[in-house]
Structures are given as C-alpha cells and as structure tokens.
Write a protein that holds these residues in place. Sequence first.
Motif, short mmCIF file in Angstrom:
data_model
loop_
_atom_site.label_atom_id
_atom_site.label_comp_id
_atom_site.label_asym_id
_atom_site.label_seq_id
_atom_site.Cartn_x
_atom_site.Cartn_y
_atom_site.Cartn_z
N PHE A 177 50.50 26.95 -10.75
CA PHE A 177 50.38 28.46 -10.21
C PHE A 177 51.88 28.84 -10.39
CE2 PHE A 177 46.19 27.00 -9.20
CZ PHE A 177 45.50 28.15 -9.47
N ASP A 183 53.53 35.72 -9.34
CA ASP A 183 53.03 37.16 -9.86
C ASP A 183 53.05 37.87 -8.59
OD1 ASP A 183 51.76 39.05 -10.91
OD2 ASP A 183 50.30 37.73 -11.95
N GLN A 199 49.74 39.52 -7.58
CA GLN A 199 48.17 38.73 -6.89
C GLN A 199 48.61 38.71 -5.33
OE1 GLN A 199 45.97 37.07 -8.65
NE2 GLN A 199 46.74 37.48 -10.70
N SER A 221 48.09 36.50 -3.41
CA SER A 221 48.71 35.15 -2.85
C SER A 221 50.11 34.98 -3.41
CB SER A 221 47.91 33.93 -3.33
OG SER A 221 47.56 33.89 -4.86
N ARG A 258 49.82 33.15 -9.81
CA ARG A 258 48.65 33.20 -10.33
C ARG A 258 48.66 31.93 -11.28
NH1 ARG A 258 50.37 33.61 -15.75
NH2 ARG A 258 52.30 34.76 -16.11
N THR A 300 44.39 39.46 -20.24
CA THR A 300 45.07 39.43 -19.05
C THR A 300 44.66 38.92 -17.84
OG1 THR A 300 46.35 41.51 -20.08
CG2 THR A 300 46.52 40.97 -17.78
N GLN A 301 45.19 38.05 -16.90
CA GLN A 301 44.68 37.75 -15.64
C GLN A 301 44.82 38.54 -14.56
OE1 GLN A 301 45.65 34.03 -12.68
NE2 GLN A 301 46.02 33.58 -14.92
N ALA A 328 43.86 39.89 -10.31
CA ALA A 328 43.67 39.29 -9.01
C ALA A 328 42.16 39.58 -8.76
CB ALA A 328 44.62 39.80 -7.95
N THR A 334 39.60 36.65 -14.24
CA THR A 334 40.09 36.05 -12.99
C THR A 334 40.10 34.61 -12.88
OG1 THR A 334 37.85 36.40 -11.96
CG2 THR A 334 39.35 38.27 -11.73
N ARG A 376 39.73 31.28 -9.99
CA ARG A 376 39.90 30.86 -8.68
C ARG A 376 39.80 29.41 -8.69
NH1 ARG A 376 40.68 35.24 -7.76
NH2 ARG A 376 39.39 37.15 -6.99
N HIS A 384 56.95 40.55 -4.31
CA HIS A 384 55.57 40.41 -3.91
C HIS A 384 55.42 41.46 -2.72
CE1 HIS A 384 51.67 39.08 -2.56
NE2 HIS A 384 52.11 38.71 -1.37
#
Length: 1004
Positions: free
Chosen positions: A658, A661, A664, A666, A669, A682-683, A685, A698, A700, A848
């Motif tokens: 991970f 990013d 996101q 968190s 990503r 594209t990823q 959140a 997404t 998880r 972030h």
Amino acid sequence: MANDLTRWNRAGLSRFRYLDGNAATFLEALRVDWQARFPRWPAVAGEVPPEESDRAWQARLERGYQADQDDLLWQIGRGFARASHVLGEHLDAYANEATVGTATEWENLRRLVAMLDYHPRPPASAQTTLAVLAKRPGPLAAGFAVKHNPEEGAPVVFETLEDLALDPRLNTLRPAGHDRNPASLQGQYLEISGEHDKLTRGTPLVVEDTRRGRSHAHLIQSVALDEGRGVTRVRITPRLSPKSRIGDVRLHVLPKERLAVTGPVLQGAELGHSLRLADETGDLKPGETLVLTNPGHKPRFLRVSRVRPRLVSFKAPLGPTYLAGARLSRPVEVPVIRRAGAPWRRRIGRGDHAGGNLYVLFVAGDWRRLQNQWVARRPADVDGALAAFRVVRAHYQPVDVSPEAGDTPAWEGHTALSLAGGELDANPQYLLAPPESPGPWVPDPLIERVAGGLADPLISEHSKHAAPGDFAVLVCGGSVAWSRLAAVAQDQAGEHTAHHADGGTWQDRGGGPVHADASGTGEGGPFYRDASQLYVHFTETLRLHDARRNPTPLSGRTVALSDPDGQLSERLTRGHRLVLDNGSEVVAARVEKLAGGDPLQLTLSESVPGDSRYDNLVLYGNAVAAGHGSGKPEQALGSGDATERHAGFELAVQEVSFVADPGQASGVRAAVEVTVDGRRWTQLANLRDAGQEDAVYTVRLTEDGTLSVRFGDGRHGRRLPTGVNNVRIHYRQGVGTRGNLPPGSLTEPQRPHPRVDAVRQPLPAGGGADREPETDLRESAPATVLTLSRAVSLRDFARLARAHASIWQANAFARPTRRGRRESVEVVVVPAEGARLTSALGDQLTRHLRAHGVPGVDLQVAGYEPVRIGLDITLRIDLDAFDPEPVVDAVHAALAEAFSLRHRRLGQPLYRGEVFQVVEGVRGVASSSCEVRVVSVGAGGPLPDEDEANEAGPTGAHDTGRAVLREVRTSGGVVRVLQPGPRQCLYLAPGRPDISIETEAYRP
C-alpha cells in the motif's frame, strides 16, 4: 429475578451489563418469593440475617446454590435459575456485539463500522529515498529493486517508484569551496598532514597560493612530529602572509639539487657595516684596521668591530663599494721620521696636486711604489672610517748617490711623500699603506639586483634535474629569493646552467638596493655569490593539515555548487530531487530555483540539515523514491460481465503493498494496476464519488488479508465490459513494519544493472504499518462521522492524521500567526511503531491533510518527543503459595504491555497509582512498592536528578523547548505524577523496557 434487566454499564467495566445477576442471585430471588407463597415448604425456608455484610451475603448465596436438596421442585427452580443465567449472558453478549465500543467479533465489528461507511485502515508500505551512484548516464526505469537481508526472515525488497535519468556527474555534489579551508595563515608555524621526517632544518620550502597565483619561499627552522595528531609541525622564517588561506596553499618541499651560483655578479653596491668573505676570517680580531683595495679604486681603511665566520663587521658603513676584484688586507705600517715644514713643502711637494692641503712626510726606506697611491694615518682611537691621503709624489734619495740633475735634494735613504687630503695631525708616527701584494681575504661578490628582485637569469653550476615549471629558491644565510622556472638552458661546455625566472625577475623580500646590514641574515638580502646556494626541482607537493576541511557553517535553503563548465546548470532543473547528508542528519529536498554561473546557486525546498558545514555536506543528485515491495508479473483477475452491477473479484494474495495517496481517507492505496481490455483504470477511495462513465474501481482489504476489487454499477462508476479474462492486475507485494529500516540497510541491488555502480540509503525507511487493530477501530470509525473526512477544527486535523495508515497518534495545535497572515496549524504525530518521522512520511501526511483540510491553512507536521520512563518495583509475594519467578515474569509482561507506546497517548500524564493498579492486578502479588523515573527525553541523555523537595509537593520541570516535562513529587521526594507536554509521550522502551523488579516475602 430482578425487574430491571437493562441496567446500563457499571463504572470500570469494558462491556455493558444489561442483566444484573447470576444463577445464585436468581435462585435467591425465587427462594424469597416461594417462601412468601409457600410458608410450609421446608426447602425454601430460611431467615435473612439483619445487617448482613456483602461478604456474608455472597457466602450465603453460594451455600444455598450449591446445596443439593432432595426436593424435585427445588431442583427444577435451581435449573431454571441456571438457565436464566446462561440466557442472560447470551443476551448480554449479543447486545454488546451490536455496539462499536463493545463488539468483540471481527465480523460484527466490521459490519458495524461499515454502517458508518468506514473501512478499516489497511497496512502501509514503508518508503524512503535512495541515492544511486551511476557508472554511466542513461535511464533507470521504475522497479529497480534493492534488498536487505535481515538476520531472520526473508529478504526485504524495495523498488524505485519512478523513472530516473542517471548522470555520473550528479553522484555526489559538494558545496563550492568544501575542500578549501578559508582560515588565514598565521605566525611562523605550518602544520602538515602526515609524518614527514625527511624535512630538515635550513632547507627551503615554497608556499604556493593557488587562489592568488602567488608564491613565497621560506626557510625551515625546526621540524617536530606530532604522532598523536598525525601531523608534522614546521617552524619557518620569515613569518607567513595572512593574505593566504590554508585551503589555497600547496607546499613544495625536498629539493632534489643544491647548486653553487656563479652569477650574475653585481659590480658595485651600497653596503652597510658588514662584508661577506669568500673564505674564513682566520685570525682577524675586533679592533684591527683593514684596508679594502680594488685596482683603479680608492682603498678603504676600516676599523673592525666584530668578526664572525666569513663575516667582518666594521665600525663605519662601507657605503658605495666596488667588489669586483676587491681584496681585504692588513695594511703596511710606514714609520714617519718627521713632518716637513713649509720650505720643504715648497721644494719637495711639487706634483699633480691641484689644490687643498698638502703635506710632506719623510719615511725611512724606499717607498716609491706609493706614488699615486692612498695612505691613512695610523689611528689612535677612531670609530669611523680612517681619513685617506693621496700620495701625489714619492721622492726617494738613495744612500751615497748624488741627486740627478733637476731633482730636489732629500735625505739619503729616505722617501719624501707628498700627501694631499684632509687634516693631518702635527706629529704623525706611522702611515698605513696597502700591502704590495693585496689579500689574503677576498670579499664575496653580490648577485646582481634589478628593481623588484634579482637579475635574470641566475647562473649556476651544471644542473641535472632543473626543468621548466619547477620552483627554484636561492638561499643566502637567512635570505631567500625564488621563482618558478620559465626555461632552463645549458652552456655548450655543459659546465653551467642558466635558470630563467617566470616573468623575468627573481622575487625576494628586499625590493630595493642593498643597504644596511649586508650579513645575509635579513629577509631581503643581500645575496652573496659564494654564500648562496640554488635549490631546484622540489620533489614533493604537500597540503596543510585540515587544508581540505572547510568548517564554515551552512544554513538556510541556498547552496552554491562549483560549476566551471556549466554542465550542472544544464542537468539540474526545477523540481529535481536531492538528498542532503552531513553525516549526522539527512534531508530530502527538491530544487526550487537555479541561478546560473560559477558557482551555481541552488534554492531548495528544505533547509540544509542542522550542524551542516561546507566540508561535511554531500548532495546526492541521482535520488529516487523507493517503496517496500517487490513487483509481481501481471495476471488475470477475472472476466467482465456487462450485465452485472458492482462486479467484484478477489486477489487471493496477502501482504500486497500500500503506497501513499493523499486522495484516500487512509492516506494510502493498494499498489495495484488494473487494466480492462488493455486500458488502465483508476483506483478511487469510494465509488460514490465517481460518475457513470468513469473507469474506476475500489480496493478493500478482507479479513484474511487479501484484496477485494469492486467496480461500478453504471451509475457510480462504469460497469465492466463483457470479456474473457479481460480484467488483469499487476501488483507489488511487501507491506508492514518490516519495511521500517534504518539508514544504510538498502545497499544491495537485487540484480546488477549496467548503469548502476552502487546504491546508498541515507534516509531511514519509514511509514510502514500493520493493518488497523480492533482497539483503534472503535475510536477511528465514529471519528469519521464527526469529521466527514474534512478538517475544520484542530480536533479534525488530529483525527484526520490519526486516520492515516502510518500514524498511531496525533495532536493538533494552533500556531501563532501575525496579523494579516493565514491560519497556521501544527500537527504532532506518533508514527507506527514509534518510528522517527521521516521526511517522506512527513511530506505524505502534509499532502494528505491539505487534500482534506480547509484551503489556505498553513500546515506543519512534526514528530512527537519521546519520553522514556523507568520503573523500580518491589513485589511482596506469599512465598508459601506462589513461585516468585513466574509472578515476576507476569508483572514484567503486564507493565511492558500497559505502558507501551501503543497504549499511551500524547500529553497523557503518568500517575504512580496506574503502576500500582497494573502490578497488584497480577495474581500472586499481595502488595507492592513502585517508583517512577525518567530515563531520557527525546534524543538526549538521562535527565538530571531532582533532589529538592518541599512540604507542598515540589514540582521539577525539564525544559525541552516548547514542551516541558514536569515531575510532581510527594513531601518525601517520591515522584507522584509525571506531567508531559502536549507534544510528548511517556512510555516504556520496547524490546528491553527499563523495569527493575525485586521480591520480598509477604507478611500479613
């Protein structure tokens, strides 16, 4: 049974208690009710003692429940009470599983937080910046792998995250002037690096100033070796010029040849009191009178004041002197018989005398050789030069010989000397005359001078080693002249060598005509031919001690680099990544501005590390970001179906990386790339933020650590097109705290690369964290409802920072702002595992927070200040009932867990009562004594002891800048509370906590 079956949580319990009772209390409630309804039933008979204590009540209930009466109805009631207890505990358990704060089953907790649209924070992969040392220029594609081989476990692999254009010229950049000490030369001492025992007293050396393009020659007076420091200390003469700097100086030492000088010789000179001789002075003594003669020149009669080896000093200065062909002799004493009167002067004193005083003296013997010579009166006590008289006529009358016609009669056997000159005393006894054969002392002739130095070229005996470009030094006593040779020429016979000076002049420290003391001991000459020696072809070039060390401090964001050919200004561009290392601290920065020229001025995004100097700062120009994880080959994830909404697939692989990013929630990503029919998607959140045509997905993390990939439904995100294995995925594998490596761990490329010579890791790898634990989930999930992934207040900024996968704790503070300036917020964080906040993680966290914070807020992210504590425990154990060793181990483990960094909070005070609670909660500990102490604050050493106490409870404060740690003590001096500053965290060191435990026998 109690009427209230929904009692709220009792204080001190970690779970809700909806039912207040158990099988024994339920049975007692039934017995009391049955006793009232059936007074004659013996099984339920019994009286409740008045003022019954809790302990007696519990013991009575226990006896009643355990009683095995031979009564069927009683046994049925007892079974009903037990069943109610079991059912009630189940109700309690299920009720607690419906609350985020009390749920213990992971699936229940996951479902509860999913209702809040919160997903547990995934793990994070560590990141660092690598410095690549290139062999040759060219591209280095992203994915270049470097590994670390720990003592235990599999290798930890990092891969570069971006393409890098390698250039060997950028391997290591140094500030301009890093290798030149700017300190000025001082005094008469030179400290040379190393031990040089070949240097000898009396030999010359040349100090060359490469910056100013000048050089000076000196003579070595003494040499001392300092073995402890590894230097050679040389005392020289004359003193050094303070205009030269230590770093610009080169020393030329150990001349190969020492040559005798033959010319060019100076014909006449203005001399002082001394005269250099070609040979030894012999038996000369002070007080003597000597005559200096030279054909065609007036002799000089001088009184000697001092005699040294090859040096004679006189009471009067010599003045203008012609030395070519000169001789120094003892004069001949000529006895004077009488001084003639005026008639004799008229008769005998005729001659070529134009005027002035004329004296006639009769001397015994034939002294006709004195005709046209100079004589002096023998002095009685004269300090200056003796007055000289010219003999204008010397008439000798032989014995028994008649005078020739025309001669003036004189005394037979005597010579009448006619003297012309100054004042002569009335009755001279002797005259001093030059000897018939001059000598025996020959004055040493002077080397010819011109304006500014000695004449060029210098002629010496034949040289075997002199060559153009060499330094040559002429030494006469304590005087030196020097030059770099422009040319060297040999005569046809090979007996002499002409040394031509660079610039046409030999430098010395005189600069004018020779005068005053001509002994050759002054700094500027004169230079006597026979006393001079020419040293040529210096064989070694040395640098001064610390010459290549420039200790000048560096600070700020501007660094100057030497760029004589302009290549750096072409290669370095705005945004170029650099790593700045001064040996004790490392900073990653980017180029913000360049000002061309030599030196090249760089303005950086970050200030240079603290304690940086010109000589310790290194800039690595081939710097690239690298992340924990090893890239895996692309594989099929599944087949798309356009009729399916929210199509999903599972990547059955654990420990997927991970990466950072800021978009996101968190802050990280999944390091995956998903392609559908060859097109990269594209990823995101959350799919709710996507439009119906957006090619997004997404990711998880599942409960077992694999990945679940979900796609859109045609409204929020595009549906997958139909195909066979048309959904493919590429991923990197490597995550967690194993990637948090100290500097210097990543140096071994996984595979050799033709353009890479070596890899360095100046910065620690940080930001690696494990997935969110259950205990954090209970706090972080409700916090998202309060912040809605946006930061407005200080508490919001702290919550957003804590939501980052690489952060354990965070606090936010308002920083002072000037009038008209924007709001400023400082966020203090505790990275996962308590690691140091690396520059990469700090940059990630800043981006972030800015992505989710209020625009226009000035953000600063800082690391926490660790405060490590120590505990001194004394356990009192009932040794008859417990083995002390397992009890001590249990106490040690309980303390290490309770006061670990994972369970402590920023700014949380530590009370001694907390320690008692943990210690005495361990089975086997009857009582204890506990003391708390501070081991270290931040990166510093142990704190000083606080010995002062007072009756009011003294407070000791340890100032560490903005945060102040305070110790509140009892009247006996024992620490009662440790109160940290809001940026500090008190905890026991992991691995080897500072806990001292002793045991005693418990005596009630």
